[in-house]
Design a protein around this motif. Structure first.
Motif, PDB file in Angstrom:
ATOM      1  N   ALA A  53       3.633 -39.191  26.194  1.00  0.00           N
ATOM      2  CA  ALA A  53       3.043 -39.325  27.530  1.00  0.00           C
ATOM      3  C   ALA A  53       3.906 -40.237  28.405  1.00  0.00           C
ATOM      4  O   ALA A  53       4.102 -39.972  29.603  1.00  0.00           O
ATOM      5  CB  ALA A  53       1.623 -39.881  27.416  1.00  0.00           C
ATOM      6  N   ASN A 123      -2.832 -28.773  34.872  1.00  0.00           N
ATOM      7  CA  ASN A 123      -3.307 -28.540  33.505  1.00  0.00           C
ATOM      8  C   ASN A 123      -2.933 -27.150  33.006  1.00  0.00           C
ATOM      9  O   ASN A 123      -2.591 -26.960  31.832  1.00  0.00           O
ATOM     10  CB  ASN A 123      -4.827 -28.724  33.438  1.00  0.00           C
ATOM     11  CG  ASN A 123      -5.254 -30.138  33.808  1.00  0.00           C
ATOM     12  OD1 ASN A 123      -4.454 -31.076  33.742  1.00  0.00           O
ATOM     13  ND2 ASN A 123      -6.510 -30.294  34.202  1.00  0.00           N
ATOM     14  N   ASP A 128      -2.396 -28.733  29.114  1.00  0.00           N
ATOM     15  CA  ASP A 128      -3.245 -29.815  28.611  1.00  0.00           C
ATOM     16  C   ASP A 128      -4.052 -30.410  29.763  1.00  0.00           C
ATOM     17  O   ASP A 128      -3.881 -30.029  30.915  1.00  0.00           O
ATOM     18  CB  ASP A 128      -2.443 -30.894  27.877  1.00  0.00           C
ATOM     19  CG  ASP A 128      -1.557 -31.724  28.797  1.00  0.00           C
ATOM     20  OD1 ASP A 128      -1.870 -31.841  29.985  1.00  0.00           O
ATOM     21  OD2 ASP A 128      -0.555 -32.257  28.317  1.00  0.00           O
ATOM     22  N   GLN A 129      -4.917 -31.344  29.436  1.00  0.00           N
ATOM     23  CA  GLN A 129      -5.821 -31.923  30.437  1.00  0.00           C
ATOM     24  C   GLN A 129      -5.325 -33.270  30.966  1.00  0.00           C
ATOM     25  O   GLN A 129      -5.979 -33.872  31.806  1.00  0.00           O
ATOM     26  CB  GLN A 129      -7.214 -32.113  29.814  1.00  0.00           C
ATOM     27  CG  GLN A 129      -7.851 -30.824  29.315  1.00  0.00           C
ATOM     28  CD  GLN A 129      -8.118 -29.842  30.434  1.00  0.00           C
ATOM     29  OE1 GLN A 129      -8.614 -30.216  31.492  1.00  0.00           O
ATOM     30  NE2 GLN A 129      -7.777 -28.568  30.213  1.00  0.00           N
ATOM     31  N   ARG A 130      -4.179 -33.741  30.472  1.00  0.00           N
ATOM     32  CA  ARG A 130      -3.758 -35.093  30.811  1.00  0.00           C
ATOM     33  C   ARG A 130      -2.573 -35.151  31.788  1.00  0.00           C
ATOM     34  O   ARG A 130      -2.415 -36.133  32.512  1.00  0.00           O
ATOM     35  CB  ARG A 130      -3.383 -35.843  29.522  1.00  0.00           C
ATOM     36  CG  ARG A 130      -3.204 -37.335  29.721  1.00  0.00           C
ATOM     37  CD  ARG A 130      -2.885 -38.032  28.411  1.00  0.00           C
ATOM     38  NE  ARG A 130      -2.655 -39.450  28.625  1.00  0.00           N
ATOM     39  CZ  ARG A 130      -2.188 -40.290  27.704  1.00  0.00           C
ATOM     40  NH1 ARG A 130      -1.927 -39.835  26.485  1.00  0.00           N
ATOM     41  NH2 ARG A 130      -1.981 -41.559  27.983  1.00  0.00           N
ATOM     42  N   SER A 131      -1.764 -34.112  31.810  1.00  0.00           N
ATOM     43  CA  SER A 131      -0.530 -34.143  32.597  1.00  0.00           C
ATOM     44  C   SER A 131      -0.800 -34.365  34.087  1.00  0.00           C
ATOM     45  O   SER A 131      -0.078 -35.119  34.752  1.00  0.00           O
ATOM     46  CB  SER A 131       0.247 -32.842  32.406  1.00  0.00           C
ATOM     47  OG  SER A 131       0.639 -32.683  31.062  1.00  0.00           O
ATOM     48  N   THR A 133      -3.270 -35.974  35.518  1.00  0.00           N
ATOM     49  CA  THR A 133      -3.621 -37.377  35.740  1.00  0.00           C
ATOM     50  C   THR A 133      -2.386 -38.259  35.712  1.00  0.00           C
ATOM     51  O   THR A 133      -2.236 -39.182  36.530  1.00  0.00           O
ATOM     52  CB  THR A 133      -4.622 -37.845  34.661  1.00  0.00           C
ATOM     53  OG1 THR A 133      -5.786 -37.026  34.714  1.00  0.00           O
ATOM     54  CG2 THR A 133      -5.015 -39.296  34.888  1.00  0.00           C
ATOM     55  N   LEU A 134      -1.486 -37.996  34.772  1.00  0.00           N
ATOM     56  CA  LEU A 134      -0.254 -38.773  34.673  1.00  0.00           C
ATOM     57  C   LEU A 134       0.602 -38.616  35.924  1.00  0.00           C
ATOM     58  O   LEU A 134       1.175 -39.595  36.427  1.00  0.00           O
ATOM     59  CB  LEU A 134       0.543 -38.339  33.440  1.00  0.00           C
ATOM     60  CG  LEU A 134      -0.082 -38.650  32.076  1.00  0.00           C
ATOM     61  CD1 LEU A 134       0.764 -38.050  30.958  1.00  0.00           C
ATOM     62  CD2 LEU A 134      -0.231 -40.157  31.877  1.00  0.00           C
ATOM     63  N   ASP A 190      -3.498 -47.359  24.759  1.00  0.00           N
ATOM     64  CA  ASP A 190      -3.613 -46.217  25.666  1.00  0.00           C
ATOM     65  C   ASP A 190      -3.150 -46.522  27.087  1.00  0.00           C
ATOM     66  O   ASP A 190      -3.218 -45.652  27.960  1.00  0.00           O
ATOM     67  CB  ASP A 190      -5.065 -45.719  25.709  1.00  0.00           C
ATOM     68  CG  ASP A 190      -5.505 -45.130  24.374  1.00  0.00           C
ATOM     69  OD1 ASP A 190      -4.617 -44.643  23.632  1.00  0.00           O
ATOM     70  OD2 ASP A 190      -6.711 -45.158  24.071  1.00  0.00           O
TER      71      ASP A 190
END
Length: 436
Positions: A53, A123, A128-131, A133-134, A190
């Motif tokens: 990440a 996403n 994925d579900q995080r990219s 947000t990053l 995290d």
């Protein structure tokens, strides 16, 4: 150590080329060592998913932040040469402030674009579900990242090369390293990405404070006759931005393809390999920075002497790169194992990257030569073609071969664009950039 390095350079009769830049070289090497120290700590005490990440965010910031810079980090050096007299310091600071305003405006526009795009699209593309947000978090850091890099180069305008290298290699990474230690002590693994991004806020404020102190000490006066307009600033920055964006794409596009077709763990392994390869590219960058002024001068005044300087330069680059590349290639598994046993999965990819980047050293300082001889447009065309080829190879190979495919695309691209540049220069100027 300094004495031995000086003797080595003198043996190659390069003391006139390198001048008094040995301390700058040492600071750059220390910066690389510091980066590796942080990477070792990160890979050994944090999960591969967390490291992946971080690598994704870092690559995104490197690419989009490069656009945000808009070439100001290089064009400010052009203006520093134009307004080099003490009485012209006020005009130079006026340019600095206009560029700072430009960075703020571009940062806001890019952040707006990032926020407008629905998170579902991110996403969907990255699976994925995080990219998403990053990327949004990265967007809020764009201005501070750009200011940090801009100020780092602005120090060179006042011949503060050692301070510039100190920021480039150590001070820029020190807050992140310290933050990682705090996260580990409080078991907050995290928040690595957040600490990484916030470190640029600290660096932007610190470097900005130093610039302000320098301004107050000089107490410059701005003359209305030498007032610089935004249009003049943009004319100097836009051409550099196009070339820089091409380079940023070449060294980061494989990361985005990898994230689309693999996962954060694979990204962590591949990203660590890229950092190791950075050692080879550093040799070219250091030599290029030493030769840049000589190239610009000799290209106009004495091309015979220019050829001699370039011949020596490429021989030194290849000599140093050969020894380093052999060590990295033979001990690839052991070196990656230091970062964690799982990172040895990237050994084949690392060896392909080593081979490709070593072969690129055979072409010498192609980028610097093209920039210093006012051939930026040629460089832009070559890079555009290289980026397209790189994207096509990545799209074909990564879905089937993962990071091995990414390594092949990267190695081929770096050889391709350097080779094209060398051939074009030889046909146009009859100058041999390559090893001979």
């Amino acid at each position: 150590m300094v004495k031995k390095l000086q003797e080595y350079f003198n043996r190659f009769n390069l003391h006139n080329v390198l001048g008094g830049a040995l301390r700058v070289l040492i600071l750059r090497v220390l910066g690389v060592i510091f980066l590796f120290g942080i990477t070792l700590y990160l890979t050994n005490f944090y999960s591969a998913e967390v490291v992946g990440a971080y690598e994704f965010t870092r690559s995104s910031l490197f690419l989009i932040g490069g656009v945000t810079l808009l070439g100001t980090d290089q064009s400010i050096l052009f203006f520093s040469g134009r307004f080099s007299k003490p009485e012209q310091a006020g005009t130079l600071f006026q340019v600095y402030l206009k560029m700072l305003a430009l960075l703020l405006g571009v940062s806001i526009v890019l952040l707006g674009i990032i926020l407008v795009i629905p998170k579902e699209y991110y996403n969907l593309f990255f699976n994925d579900q995080r990219s998403g947000t990053l990327l949004i978090k990265m967007g809020f850091c764009l201005f501070f990242y750009a200011v940090t890099l801009f100020n780092t180069e602005f120090f060179r305008a006042f011949d503060l090369h050692e301070k510039s290298e100190l920021y480039r290699g150590i001070l820029k990474q020190l807050p992140f390293g310290f933050g990682l230690l705090i996260l580990f002590l409080f078991n907050k693994h995290d928040y690595v990405v957040e600490v990484f991004l916030l470190s640029f806020l600290f660096c932007a404020l610190l470097s900005g404070l130093e610039v302000y102190i320098k301004y107050k000490r000089l107490n410059p006066v701005v003359s209305r006759q030498t007032s610089i307009r935004f249009k003049t600033v943009l004319k100097a920055t836009i051409p550099i931005t196009i070339s820089a964006f091409g380079f940023y794409l070449l060294i980061s596009i494989d990361v985005f393809f990898l994230k689309r077709y693999t996962n954060f763990e694979t990204l962590a392994y591949y990203g660590t390999s890229i950092k190791i390869i950075f050692l080879i590219s550093t040799l070219i960058n250091v030599m290029g920075s030493y030769l840049s002024v000589r190239i610009a001068d000799l290209f106009v005044t004495d091309q015979v002497a220019l050829q001699a300087v370039l011949k020596k330069g490429v021989r030194v680059i290849v000599g140093l790169a050969l020894g380093l590349s052999v060590i990295l290639f033979v001990f690839a598994a052991e070196i990656l194992g230091v970062f964690g046993a799982a990172y040895q999965e990237a050994v084949p990819a690392l060896r392909i990257l080593i081979a490709g980047h070593f072969m690129s050293t055979l072409f010498g300082v192609t980028q610097v030569y093209l920039n210093m001889t006012k051939k930026q447009v040629v460089l832009q065309y070559i890079l555009i073609i290289a980026v397209v080829i790189n994207a096509i190879i990545n799209a074909i190979l990564i879905p089937k071969y993962g990071m091995l495919g990414a390594a092949v695309a990267s190695a081929f691209s770096v050889i391709f664009w350097n080779g094209c540049a060398v051939i074009w220069v030889y046909k146009k100027d009859r100058i041999k950039l390559f090893l001979h």
